[in-house]
Every structure is written in C-alpha cells, then in structure tokens.
Design an enzyme around this catalytic site. Structure first.
Site, PDB file in Angstrom:
ATOM      1  N   CYS A   1     -31.020  43.741 -15.674  1.00  0.00           N
ATOM      2  CA  CYS A   1     -32.118  42.774 -15.673  1.00  0.00           C
ATOM      3  C   CYS A   1     -33.217  43.196 -16.634  1.00  0.00           C
ATOM      4  O   CYS A   1     -33.637  42.421 -17.497  1.00  0.00           O
ATOM      5  CB  CYS A   1     -32.659  42.564 -14.262  1.00  0.00           C
ATOM      6  SG  CYS A   1     -32.992  44.079 -13.343  1.00  0.00           S
TER       7      CYS A   1
ATOM      8  N   LYS B   1     -22.394  56.734  -7.917  1.00  0.00           N
ATOM      9  CA  LYS B   1     -22.153  55.395  -8.472  1.00  0.00           C
ATOM     10  C   LYS B   1     -21.521  54.437  -7.471  1.00  0.00           C
ATOM     11  O   LYS B   1     -21.065  53.357  -7.840  1.00  0.00           O
ATOM     12  CB  LYS B   1     -21.242  55.493  -9.704  1.00  0.00           C
ATOM     13  CG  LYS B   1     -21.868  56.123 -10.931  1.00  0.00           C
ATOM     14  CD  LYS B   1     -22.986  55.278 -11.530  1.00  0.00           C
ATOM     15  CE  LYS B   1     -22.539  53.942 -12.028  1.00  0.00           C
ATOM     16  NZ  LYS B   1     -21.675  53.976 -13.201  1.00  0.00           N
TER      17      LYS B   1
ATOM     18  N   ARG C   1     -51.362  45.857  -5.972  1.00  0.00           N
ATOM     19  CA  ARG C   1     -50.141  46.649  -6.114  1.00  0.00           C
ATOM     20  C   ARG C   1     -50.541  48.021  -6.643  1.00  0.00           C
ATOM     21  O   ARG C   1     -51.125  48.129  -7.723  1.00  0.00           O
ATOM     22  CB  ARG C   1     -49.155  45.975  -7.060  1.00  0.00           C
ATOM     23  CG  ARG C   1     -47.761  46.609  -6.983  1.00  0.00           C
ATOM     24  CD  ARG C   1     -46.709  45.835  -7.727  1.00  0.00           C
ATOM     25  NE  ARG C   1     -45.421  45.968  -7.064  1.00  0.00           N
ATOM     26  CZ  ARG C   1     -44.280  45.500  -7.554  1.00  0.00           C
ATOM     27  NH1 ARG C   1     -44.261  44.861  -8.705  1.00  0.00           N
ATOM     28  NH2 ARG C   1     -43.150  45.642  -6.887  1.00  0.00           N
TER      29      ARG C   1
ATOM     30  N   TYR D   1     -49.831  50.620 -15.673  1.00  0.00           N
ATOM     31  CA  TYR D   1     -50.570  49.616 -16.431  1.00  0.00           C
ATOM     32  C   TYR D   1     -52.074  49.883 -16.346  1.00  0.00           C
ATOM     33  O   TYR D   1     -52.517  50.822 -15.685  1.00  0.00           O
ATOM     34  CB  TYR D   1     -50.204  48.219 -15.941  1.00  0.00           C
ATOM     35  CG  TYR D   1     -48.776  47.841 -16.247  1.00  0.00           C
ATOM     36  CD1 TYR D   1     -48.315  47.793 -17.563  1.00  0.00           C
ATOM     37  CD2 TYR D   1     -47.872  47.546 -15.226  1.00  0.00           C
ATOM     38  CE1 TYR D   1     -46.994  47.462 -17.854  1.00  0.00           C
ATOM     39  CE2 TYR D   1     -46.555  47.221 -15.510  1.00  0.00           C
ATOM     40  CZ  TYR D   1     -46.121  47.173 -16.820  1.00  0.00           C
ATOM     41  OH  TYR D   1     -44.827  46.855 -17.103  1.00  0.00           O
TER      42      TYR D   1
ATOM     43  N   CYS E   1     -27.711  43.496  -5.144  1.00  0.00           N
ATOM     44  CA  CYS E   1     -28.067  44.138  -6.402  1.00  0.00           C
ATOM     45  C   CYS E   1     -27.385  45.492  -6.460  1.00  0.00           C
ATOM     46  O   CYS E   1     -27.447  46.268  -5.507  1.00  0.00           O
ATOM     47  CB  CYS E   1     -29.576  44.298  -6.489  1.00  0.00           C
ATOM     48  SG  CYS E   1     -30.110  45.424  -7.795  1.00  0.00           S
TER      49      CYS E   1
ATOM     50  N   GLY F   1     -37.180  42.414  -5.113  1.00  0.00           N
ATOM     51  CA  GLY F   1     -37.211  41.885  -6.466  1.00  0.00           C
ATOM     52  C   GLY F   1     -35.822  41.679  -7.013  1.00  0.00           C
ATOM     53  O   GLY F   1     -35.295  40.563  -7.043  1.00  0.00           O
TER      54      GLY F   1
END
Length: 691
Positions: free
Chosen positions: A391, A474, A259, A211, A385, A362
């Site tokens: 998500c 997996k 961050r 970003y 998760c 998260g």
C-alpha cells in the site's frame, strides 16, 4: 449480530460514534493539486462507511500550501474554497451512519523538497492548461525528480530547528522563523474552522510519525532557544496554542483528537537515549488533555524509525499495545490506537483488557472495506492485511506518475465505483492454478455468478505464497491463501486438487471461460566449472523443503527479497551464508522497509555480503566469482549453492488449449512474473473484461 464490545457506541467529546472501529488517516493518492476530493477518493471513503466503520478520518490534509504539501495529490483545508468539497465528502460518509473527522497535517522536515513551493504554482498551471500541466508533470517527474533531489536542487523543507532531513525524505532543512510559527498556528486553527463549516464531525491533529507537530515535541528536531524549545512546556507550546485556538474558534463541543507518537523508538534501532520515550510521551498526553484534547490517538515512531509505526510482516500483532495502555492509564479521555490489530478477537481483547477504547484499523480496512460489518456480525470471510507494505510502496511510487496506492489483497482499491456485473448466470468457468492469481480470479468469477471449478496440480492451494510464507517471521503471508480459499468456498467455487486438466476433460466441461494461472518456476542458468546440476539448488527447493540444508557453508546467488528471505531461512538451520550479488547494492529496487527489517537479522547471524560480484564457476567445495568492475576473480568456500535469480513463467497449456478451440486468458506469473499485487490486479482486470 453477535454480542461484541466492538458494536457498542462511545463518545469522543460530544460526538457519539456508533461502534469502536476507526479508519485512521492514510494517504492513498486519490486527491488533486488543488486539494479538492476526487470522485475516486469519495468512493474509497464511502465504501468503508458502507462497510460499517464507525469513525472515518481523512488522509493527511494540508493547512499550508507553501511548505505543508506532502504530496501532489492530497486533500487540503487551506482555503475557503475547500469547504464545499469537504461538505460533499462528509455527507457521502455520514449518510451511512459513520462520523467523519479530518486530519490536519504539516510534514515539516519529512517533506520532499520537490513539493516545497510548487503546489501553488501547480494549481495555477493546471487551471491554465486545463489538465495538460499534470500530464506533463507526471511524465517528467519520475526521471527529473530523483535527479534534482540527488543534486540538491530543491527548496528547503522546514522544521523547528535546522537539522538533517528525515530518513526517506530528501533535500535540505531550515529552521522555521518565529513569525512563520505564529502563522502556522493560525493556519491550523483556520483549517479546523473550515472543517467545522463543512459539516464534518471533528478533526485530528497529526502529531505523530515525525511530522511537524511532533517535531516540536522531539529534542532531536527541536533545539530552539526561544519559547518553543527547551523544556517540555516549551516544546508542547506549538500544539497547545493550536489546540486552545481551535477550541476558542470552534467551541468546546467540536471534537479534537490528537494523534501522538507516544515513543520515538530510537532505542529499537540502536540509538539509546535519542529522542523521547514513553515516559515523556505519557506526560505529553496529559498536557494535551489539560488543554482541550478530546481523545488521544496513540501511535509511535517516525520516519527515522519507520518500521515501528508501519510494521512489515515480521512484527507480532499487538506488539506495541503497552504504549496505548500507558496513555490510557494516565488520561481520562478516550484512547484510540492501531497496535497492529489483525483480527476481531484481538480487537475485542484489547478493548476489554483496558488497552484502548477504539481500534484503528487502517491497512485491514484497505484490504477489506467490510471488515467492520463482518467482525460485528460474525458473518463472511475477512480478507486480512498480510503486512506486505504494498500500500505505501505503491502509493509512493505511483505518486510520481499521477496514480494511487494499491493493495495486494484487495485489487478493487481505487475501483470502488466499478461494480462487477452479476451476469455469469451459471455459465461454467475453469481456472487452472490455485496461486494468488487463480484464487482471486475464481472468487471474483463466482461473485459474478459463474459456476467455477479450480484445477491445481499440487495437493494444496497457494502457489508461490507457500514459498513466501516459509521463511522465519513470514507466516502472515500465508493468510492470503487461507482467506482466499475460504472466500472461494463461501461463494461456491469447486476445487480439484491434486489434479491436472487435459484437453479432453476441458472439452467435456465446455466452459465459457478458461483462465490459466499456472505460475512460474525458478530460473536455473548454467555456469562454468565442474558440478552436478542436480546438486545446485533454487530458492524453491529450499523453501519447499525439497532440499534440506543444515550446518553447511552456502553460497546464495542473488540478493532480492527472495534471496534474503531464503538466506534467513537457511541461517535458522545453522548454515553460514555468503550472499553474492552482481549489482552494486544489496536488494536493488526493494522497498527500504523490508531491507531494514531483515538485514540486522542476517548480519547478526554472520551472513557475508558481496556486491558487484558475478558468479562464473561452480566447483565441488567452492565457487568462483568475478568483480564486475575490476574483473578480478575470487574463490569462495561453499558446500552448497542456492540460486535466487528470479523466475520465469510456466505456460505450456495456452497453445494446447488454443489449438483445441478454446480462448484462454493467461494471468499472473504464467504471463509475467511479478508480486502478489500484480497477480491479484491481473485477475481483477481479466474477470472485469469478461462479457
């Protein structure tokens, strides 16, 4: 409460956090055009605060409406009218003992051109039309948006220098003018002051994941020749000016976390020498500390290297902890990091060994909002998760229709306020099938107070999960079954397996609720040619171990993720694979991260890909395909043929049970074939509908 370092308090600046567990920023799409929090958004954060999380950080919160809006539905701190709504949100979190930081953000070149300049207009039109504009926008955007982007009929996003748009972004990119940079510095500082006035406990500056703040740090996106480009001192000037300004305006006691992508990770995608690496990331962290940062939240990568900050299922937990450790050894302020942590034991170890001071969880706290309480107490099943990326995929897709992100493991995301009534009162419920839909329904019914029995015709639970977790890398997918079964046992569900239930047995039980979740079976159409149908295999035959294929030439038909993962499974057994796909591209409609993850592995194994090819005939030793454009036929050597053409529902019981006087609810693949998230969502909606 067990003795764990996770439960110990620690300060970030002057702010004491009650434990070491952090909910880092993640955009879920619960916001509004005007940047004010919705009730759903507040419920979402408050639920994680109830769950014991020590520090909750908001999703990306914009400081600039014109070029800095990354989504139609996100938080903002760009105007004074955001102060009071932020205060309410902060108080909702703080009343449960959690601290509340707001992450300030600008997307820069990682914006989508559709959002540049449109948010101020959207805010005005939404007010004028009393909500009608939003409905029209979300009706048109799915069709019109991609068309405008493809034809580049959108405004330019901004970056330190003119450059290409980021991977997974779109449109043109222009360089920020000097005056715009100075204005943005002021907007970040003003936003921080508003956050402080709202009674929040601190802020985080988002200088990671490619970003804008990180774009100034990176030589890939910052090629300016003025005081903001060139040397490391100049490339850090933008964020340093913001840091100093915030400390001057808000005081030294108002915590500021940064961050930071410690490493841009270009070398991991074969671009050695591009961007900055960890060595320079450490130097940046030291500069940030020297200029007032109270903590560093260590992350990595950006949109160009997407899988190295938001990892798919194949990545090992803790694979990037070396980055956080390098930063921690270089600074004296606290270090926060995610590091793909998936268990309390891993979290504890990484703190104890000096990798980091706080664990950022998260996706784990999307999957289980009570992760913190369960980890600290040692009581209750943590729903892990499974790194399926639903998500972010659902958040991105649903953003175009005005909805929000979802979770495969936790169908209650976005429904935190909708408490299921506990009114089962011991009534009997029968669930047929122990795949993801059946297990979720059984667990939720038990939590509602029903006396639940599950009937599964196979010896083990899991259904399609057992196939999905079989390919290389997996295994984490199988966590879904482990955790769902454990939670069912925890809530008193009784399992009958291997066992098929008959109408007579159902009459004896006389349940108040019957749920059919019998799953699906692979599609196996007929083809031309001379072949034995029993020698044509499906992905289920292969992944279940029913068909053992080794050191053969295999024609694999269908390149969806099931097909690609089956191909990967087969390459590990020495087979040479030709993937035949009728569409014009491999894995059509598949989330790009999964494709980016598996394709290099298949290419390295010598897998051949043929697109625009339709399977016509199967013969002993070869198959014949036809090009969908030219209509030309091609013969391809193949000792074996494996079909990955999708699945169809298995639902033979519904009519039988209805004739017997029952009113079964059909869910999951047995009603409509989909993914894990579709199954759990259907289960939740079914259980919620029961009176």
């Amino acid at each position: 409460m067990r003795d764990t370092i996770l439960a110990t308090p620690m300060k970030i600046g002057s702010c004491e956090i009650k434990n070491r567990i952090v909910l880092p920023p993640m955009l879920m799409g619960f916001g509004r055009f005007d940047g004010k929090p919705t009730e759903k958004l507040m419920n979402y954060y408050e639920e994680r605060a109830k769950g014991g999380c020590g520090l909750i950080m908001t999703e990306i919160t914009r400081v600039n409406d014109q070029t800095g809006s990354a989504a139609f539905a996100q938080l903002a701190a760009s105007h004074d009218y955001h102060i009071e709504p932020l205060r309410e949100l902060a108080q909702r979190v703080q009343r449960h003992g959690a601290k509340f930081f707001v992450q300030l953000h600008h997307p820069g070149r990682q914006n989508v051109g559709l959002l540049v300049g449109t948010v101020p207009l959207s805010i005005r039109l939404e007010k004028l039309t009393r909500g009608g504009y939003g409905k029209l926008l979300y009706k048109l955007t799915p069709a019109v948006g991609p068309l405008l982007l493809d034809r580049d009929i959108v405004p330019s996003s901004v970056a330190p220098s003119k450059c290409d748009p980021a991977y997974f972004a779109a449109g043109r990119v222009r360089a920020l003018r000097y005056k715009e940079i100075k204005k943005l510095e002021r907007q970040f500082i003003d936003a921080a002051k508003r956050v402080q006035k709202a009674g929040c406990d601190g802020i985080e500056l988002h200088s990671a994941h490619g970003y804008l703040l990180q774009q100034f740090l990176s030589p890939v996106t910052n090629q300016r020749s003025d005081e903001y480009g060139g040397s490391l001192e100049n490339r850090t000037r933008f964020i340093v000016n913001i840091l100093r300004g915030i400390k001057e305006e808000c005081g030294k006691d108002f915590p500021v976390v940064v961050r930071l992508s410690a490493d841009e990770c270009y070398r991991f995608i074969g671009k050695e020498g591009m961007g900055y690496t960890l060595a320079e990331g450490v130097k940046i962290a030291k500069i940030l500390e020297a200029n007032g940062a109270d903590a560093i939240d260590v992350s990595s990568a950006g949109y160009d290297t997407f899988n190295y900050w938001l990892e798919p299922v194949s990545f090992e937990p803790g694979w990037r902890k070396f980055m956080a450790k390098a930063i921690k050894e270089a600074v004296s302020i606290p270090v926060l990091a995610a590091n793909l942590i998936r268990s309390p034991e891993q979290a504890e170890k990484q703190i104890e060994e000096g990798t980091q001071d706080f664990v950022c969880l998260g996706r784990p706290q999307i999957a289980d909002p009570y992760w913190a309480n369960k980890a600290i107490s040692g009581e209750g099943t943590i729903k892990r998760c499974i790194c399926c990326l639903n998500c972010i995929e659902s958040m991105q897709n649903n953003a175009y229709i005005g909805s929000h992100g979802e979770c495969s493991v936790n169908p209650l995301v976005g429904h935190e306020q909708d408490e299921l009534p506990v009114n089962g009162n011991g009534r009997k419920a029968v669930v047929i099938g122990a795949g993801p839909a059946g297990l979720t329904a059984a667990d939720l019914l038990a939590q509602r107070g029903f006396n639940v029995e599950v009937y599964e015709k196979k010896a083990i639970a899991g259904g399609q999960i057992n196939l999905a977790s079989a390919p290389p890398d997996k295994a984490k997918t199988g966590w879904f079954t482990e955790d769902a079964v454990a939670s069912c046992f925890e809530h008193g569900v009784k399992f009958n397996a291997p066992k098929e239930i008959t109408v007579e047995e159902l009459r004896i039980i006389n349940p108040a609720v019957v749920i059919i979740a019998t799953g699906s079976t692979p599609v196996k159409p007929k083809f031309g040619g001379e072949y034995n149908p029993d020698e044509i295999y499906t992905f289920e035959d292969v992944l279940s171990g029913k068909a053992v294929i080794e050191n053969e030439k295999v024609a694999l038909i269908g390149s969806g993720m099931t097909g690609l993962e089956t191909a990967h499974y087969l390459t590990e057994k020495g087979n040479k694979i030709t993937v035949i796909e009728m569409a014009k591209s491999i894995a059509p409609g598949t989330w790009m991260q999964h494709v980016d993850d598996i394709m290099p592995k298949l290419e390295a194994s010598g897998t051949v890909f043929m697109t625009n090819e339709k399977l016509l005939e199967i013969h002993k030793g070869y198959v014949v395909t036809q090009n969908v454009k030219s209509k030309e036929n091609t013969s391809i050597e193949a000792d074996k043929v494996v079909l990955a053409l999708g699945s169809r529902p298995v639902n033979a019981l519904e009519n039988e049970f209805r004739k017997a006087g029952f009113n079964p609810i059909v869910i999951g693949d047995s009603k409509k074939v989909g993914r894990i998230a579709d199954a759990t969502k259907a289960a939740y909606e079914a259980v919620r509908s029961i009176k």
